[in-house]
Design a protein around this motif. Structure first.
Motif, PDB file in Angstrom:
ATOM      1  N   ILE A   7       0.849  -1.185   0.000  1.00 12.49           N
ATOM      2  CA  ILE A   7       0.000   0.000   0.000  1.00 12.49           C
ATOM      3  C   ILE A   7       0.882   1.232   0.000  1.00 12.49           C
ATOM      4  N   CYS A   8       0.770   2.028  -1.057  1.00 15.54           N
ATOM      5  CA  CYS A   8       1.499   3.289  -1.154  1.00 15.54           C
ATOM      6  C   CYS A   8       0.715   4.339  -0.377  1.00 15.54           C
ATOM      7  N   ASP A  34      -1.837  -5.272  10.641  1.00 24.41           N
ATOM      8  CA  ASP A  34      -2.862  -6.260  10.966  1.00 24.41           C
ATOM      9  C   ASP A  34      -3.315  -7.045   9.732  1.00 24.41           C
ATOM     10  N   GLU A  35      -3.320  -6.369   8.588  1.00 23.09           N
ATOM     11  CA  GLU A  35      -3.760  -7.014   7.343  1.00 23.09           C
ATOM     12  C   GLU A  35      -2.645  -7.802   6.663  1.00 23.09           C
ATOM     13  N   GLY A  36      -1.423  -7.666   7.149  1.00 27.95           N
ATOM     14  CA  GLY A  36      -0.305  -8.357   6.519  1.00 27.95           C
ATOM     15  C   GLY A  36       0.185  -7.668   5.262  1.00 27.95           C
ATOM     16  N   TRP A  37      -0.140  -6.390   5.115  1.00 28.29           N
ATOM     17  CA  TRP A  37       0.281  -5.613   3.959  1.00 28.29           C
ATOM     18  C   TRP A  37       1.638  -4.978   4.238  1.00 28.29           C
ATOM     19  N   ARG A  38       2.273  -4.504   3.174  1.00 24.40           N
ATOM     20  CA  ARG A  38       3.529  -3.760   3.292  1.00 24.40           C
ATOM     21  C   ARG A  38       3.228  -2.280   3.084  1.00 24.40           C
ATOM     22  N   LEU A  39       3.839  -1.447   3.902  1.00 24.78           N
ATOM     23  CA  LEU A  39       3.748   0.002   3.747  1.00 24.78           C
ATOM     24  C   LEU A  39       4.825   0.461   2.777  1.00 24.78           C
ATOM     25  N   VAL A  40       4.430   1.218   1.758  1.00 25.07           N
ATOM     26  CA  VAL A  40       5.356   1.907   0.856  1.00 25.07           C
ATOM     27  C   VAL A  40       5.059   3.390   1.057  1.00 25.07           C
ATOM     28  N   TYR A  41       6.077   4.131   1.493  1.00 21.75           N
ATOM     29  CA  TYR A  41       5.823   5.538   1.804  1.00 21.75           C
ATOM     30  C   TYR A  41       7.094   6.346   1.592  1.00 21.75           C
ATOM     31  N   GLY A  42       7.036   7.635   1.904  1.00 19.75           N
ATOM     32  CA  GLY A  42       8.108   8.565   1.603  1.00 19.75           C
ATOM     33  C   GLY A  42       9.342   8.529   2.479  1.00 19.75           C
ATOM     34  N   ALA A  43       9.449   7.560   3.394  1.00 17.96           N
ATOM     35  CA  ALA A  43      10.644   7.298   4.215  1.00 17.96           C
ATOM     36  C   ALA A  43      10.939   8.344   5.271  1.00 17.96           C
ATOM     37  N   PHE A  98       5.061   4.292  -6.591  1.00 18.12           N
ATOM     38  CA  PHE A  98       3.929   3.808  -7.380  1.00 18.12           C
ATOM     39  C   PHE A  98       4.185   2.406  -7.931  1.00 18.12           C
ATOM     40  N   MET A  99       5.359   2.203  -8.487  1.00 16.36           N
ATOM     41  CA  MET A  99       5.672   0.915  -9.121  1.00 16.36           C
ATOM     42  C   MET A  99       5.738  -0.229  -8.106  1.00 16.36           C
ATOM     43  N   ASN A 100       5.962   0.072  -6.848  1.00 16.73           N
ATOM     44  CA  ASN A 100       6.080  -0.953  -5.818  1.00 16.73           C
ATOM     45  C   ASN A 100       4.828  -1.086  -4.963  1.00 16.73           C
ATOM     46  N   SER A 101       3.689  -0.672  -5.504  1.00 14.11           N
ATOM     47  CA  SER A 101       2.455  -0.736  -4.729  1.00 14.11           C
ATOM     48  C   SER A 101       1.305  -1.307  -5.551  1.00 14.11           C
ATOM     49  N   ASP A 102       0.314  -1.785  -4.818  1.00 16.01           N
ATOM     50  CA  ASP A 102      -0.902  -2.329  -5.430  1.00 16.01           C
ATOM     51  C   ASP A 102      -2.078  -1.378  -5.304  1.00 16.01           C
ATOM     52  N   ALA A 103      -1.988  -0.437  -4.387  1.00 19.79           N
ATOM     53  CA  ALA A 103      -3.050   0.546  -4.163  1.00 19.79           C
ATOM     54  C   ALA A 103      -2.404   1.805  -3.595  1.00 19.79           C
ATOM     55  N   ILE A 126      -5.383   8.726 -17.961  1.00 20.10           N
ATOM     56  CA  ILE A 126      -4.878   8.498 -19.323  1.00 20.10           C
ATOM     57  C   ILE A 126      -4.565   7.026 -19.593  1.00 20.10           C
ATOM     58  N   GLY A 127      -4.978   6.162 -18.678  1.00 19.47           N
ATOM     59  CA  GLY A 127      -4.906   4.729 -18.921  1.00 19.47           C
ATOM     60  C   GLY A 127      -3.586   4.048 -18.600  1.00 19.47           C
ATOM     61  N   LEU A 128      -2.725   4.679 -17.787  1.00 20.91           N
ATOM     62  CA  LEU A 128      -1.437   4.068 -17.477  1.00 20.91           C
ATOM     63  C   LEU A 128      -1.519   3.047 -16.340  1.00 20.91           C
ATOM     64  N   HIS A 129      -2.611   3.039 -15.595  1.00 14.04           N
ATOM     65  CA  HIS A 129      -2.775   2.039 -14.533  1.00 14.04           C
ATOM     66  C   HIS A 129      -4.247   1.928 -14.159  1.00 14.04           C
ATOM     67  N   LYS A 130      -4.538   0.898 -13.369  1.00 16.51           N
ATOM     68  CA  LYS A 130      -5.885   0.696 -12.844  1.00 16.51           C
ATOM     69  C   LYS A 130      -5.853   0.450 -11.336  1.00 16.51           C
ATOM     70  N   LYS A 131      -4.798   0.908 -10.692  1.00 14.56           N
ATOM     71  CA  LYS A 131      -4.681   0.720  -9.248  1.00 14.56           C
ATOM     72  C   LYS A 131      -5.725   1.577  -8.534  1.00 14.56           C
ATOM     73  N   PRO A 132      -6.300   1.034  -7.464  1.00 18.74           N
ATOM     74  CA  PRO A 132      -7.264   1.842  -6.710  1.00 18.74           C
ATOM     75  C   PRO A 132      -6.565   2.984  -5.968  1.00 18.74           C
TER      76      PRO A 132
END
Length: 184
Positions: A7-8, A34-43, A98-103, A126-132
């Motif tokens: 998650i970004c 809790d969800e077992g997700w990985r945080l991707v953020y600005g560090a 962005f490239m390392n996230s699913d949402a 512009i159609g470059l992705h469909k990530k939520p």
């Protein structure tokens, strides 16, 4: 535990004027773990960035931070993350996140958070992705932005479909529910 998802999170390098912003950032960091997700953020280890990261880490989440070299001192780049990527500039930072996230989730923030939101929204448009893309609307923070987006459509500068490319959620439980649905 759900499937591994990243998650970004785009958010402020400041805490903002209301304690509820930091509370929501902490709650979301906890939820990511809790969800077992990985945080991707600005560090960063400041503002809402620091709140979400520290909460995620304290609860055992994997963390990936991405920061441009020129912000390491200003944003107090966290070096105790699962993964730290240092980029040359802000554009590369956004792309790596962005490239390392699913949402994408946008918490309250300033000009940088707005820039990040509009970039991923434009890429979707512009159609470059469909990530939520989700806006965490703590205490109605994003309502002026939602109004502006409707105005942009009403004035003919975007198709109505642009409004479907992101969702505004009122709180962390609703955000987690929406993310689970979007990632399933």
């Amino acid at each position: 535990m759900s499937a591994f998802h990243s998650i970004c999170v785009f958010c402020g390098s400041r805490a903002g004027a209301r304690p509820s912003y930091a509370e929501a950032a902490k709650a979301f960091g906890q939820a990511i773990a809790d969800e077992g997700w990985r945080l991707v953020y600005g560090a960063g280890d400041v503002g809402l960035m620091g709140e979400v990261a520290r909460a995620a880490q304290a609860s055992g989440a994997r963390t990936m931070g991405v920061i441009p070299i020129h912000l390491m001192a200003r944003e107090k780049g966290k070096r105790d993350l699962s993964q730290l990527v240092i980029t040359e500039d802000m554009h590369e930072r956004k792309k790596v996140m962005f490239m390392n996230s699913d949402a994408i989730v946008v918490l309250p923030g300033g000009a940088g958070s707005l820039d990040e939101f509009f970039e991923v929204l434009t890429w979707r448009q512009i159609g470059l992705h469909k990530k939520p893309i989700f806006l965490l609307d703590t205490e109605g923070y994003w309502q002026p932005l939602a109004s502006l987006a409707r105005h942009v459509v009403a004035e003919g500068f975007a198709e109505n479909s642009m409004l479907d490319y992101y969702s505004t959620v009122p709180d962390v439980p609703a955000l987690v529910t929406a993310l689970r649905k979007a990632l399933s």
